[in-house]
Scaffold this motif. Sequence first.
Motif, short mmCIF file in Angstrom:
data_model
loop_
_atom_site.label_atom_id
_atom_site.label_comp_id
_atom_site.label_asym_id
_atom_site.label_seq_id
_atom_site.Cartn_x
_atom_site.Cartn_y
_atom_site.Cartn_z
N LYS A 154 10.34 -1.57 -0.31
CA LYS A 154 8.89 -1.60 -0.45
C LYS A 154 8.39 -2.87 -1.13
CE LYS A 154 8.56 3.44 -0.71
NZ LYS A 154 10.02 3.68 -0.55
N THR A 155 9.33 -3.71 -1.59
CA THR A 155 8.98 -4.96 -2.24
C THR A 155 9.92 -6.05 -1.73
OG1 THR A 155 10.51 -4.72 -4.09
CG2 THR A 155 8.32 -3.70 -4.33
N ASP A 157 11.83 -7.86 -3.57
CA ASP A 157 13.11 -7.69 -4.25
C ASP A 157 13.97 -6.64 -3.54
OD1 ASP A 157 12.66 -9.62 -6.15
OD2 ASP A 157 11.92 -8.22 -7.68
N ASP A 158 13.33 -5.58 -3.06
CA ASP A 158 14.06 -4.56 -2.31
C ASP A 158 14.65 -5.15 -1.04
OD1 ASP A 158 13.37 -2.66 -4.18
OD2 ASP A 158 11.73 -1.81 -3.01
N LYS A 220 -1.14 -0.36 -3.01
CA LYS A 220 -0.15 -1.00 -3.88
C LYS A 220 1.23 -0.40 -3.61
CE LYS A 220 -1.47 2.07 -7.72
NZ LYS A 220 -2.03 2.10 -9.09
N GLY A 221 2.24 -1.19 -3.94
CA GLY A 221 3.61 -0.76 -3.68
C GLY A 221 4.03 -1.00 -2.24
N THR A 222 3.34 -1.91 -1.55
CA THR A 222 3.68 -2.23 -0.16
C THR A 222 3.85 -3.74 -0.02
OG1 THR A 222 1.38 -2.55 0.55
CG2 THR A 222 2.27 -0.30 0.67
N PHE A 223 4.54 -4.14 1.07
CA PHE A 223 4.71 -5.56 1.32
C PHE A 223 3.37 -6.27 1.43
CE2 PHE A 223 8.53 -3.78 3.54
CZ PHE A 223 9.44 -4.22 2.61
N GLU A 226 1.74 -6.96 -1.82
CA GLU A 226 2.47 -8.03 -2.52
C GLU A 226 2.18 -9.39 -1.87
OE1 GLU A 226 6.98 -8.93 -4.23
OE2 GLU A 226 6.63 -7.23 -2.88
#
Length: 318
Positions: A154-155, A157-158, A220-223, A226
Amino acid sequence: MKKWKQYVMLLVFILTFGFLFGCNGENTNKEPAKKEEPKTEQAAFPVTVKDGLGEDVTIQSEPKKIVSLIPSNTEIAYALGLGDKIVGVSDFDNYPEDVKNKEKIGGLEFNVEKVISLKPDLVLAHASSAHNSKDGLQQLRDAGIAVLVVYDAKTFDDVYHSIELIGKATGTADKAQEIIQNMKTKLEAIKEKAKQIKEEDQAKVWVEISPAPEIYTAGKGTFIDEMLQAISAKNVAGDLEGWPMVTEEKAVAYKPDVIITTYGGAKQVLDRPAWKDVPAVKNKRVYDVNTDLVSRPGPRLIEGVEELAKTIYPDIFK
């Protein structure tokens, strides 16, 4: 048209239900798996890795034949130089061009018998759909096939961790680190350029990933959220979580400066009577972007950031 609808269904399923499972599954409020520090040495076999469901998966020898059950895994595998080893992909795979030459193993529900018939050493599954295909994945394991469930990223970094995971499982750890570093370098360069945009000049952006009657956006919490932050743009739905469904009235009330659709719906938005007074519509700042670049958790996400930047701030990102 039928294929387009299936693709939208797949996208909404992965983005919405994958997110819900990630939040409400057994690992509530936890990362899918403990993230290890990056290692640059080439993996020796047998190798054991912790997958996206937190399970230890042992790959006895370097995989010679690989089946990928989802497009993002396929793109990562190709970026790692594993294209020649890919023997099967999903019906929705469309990148790179070579996937057209691979055997198709199904869509939302993969064909277990077809996968087994391809005799793969490794199957790359995905946490977003693993809950719905638990029995099928177990059949593959029972057939002696190593199944690696990749994180429901979801990011950014993930995504880096997913690339690292597949690299370690396939003996391409060094290449994985090279890809990750390249992505990080490009992303930082974009962020640096975006710093010149003053806060008062930041565009308010509405991103629509599915049209009426069920309008979905990116919170929020999505590509996508970001990505917008990276280019100094404001996500008008940034107070919402994940991939929520939003009413047309609420979407209009956001009064975005720019509207982005990920399904080719710019003209449809411009023609909506209820949206005629929205700044983005009045100024004809409604655009389509390639959905694969902004939603698939793989190496091309950086291209998605670049496309959004050039679309929203054409004078700065030329």
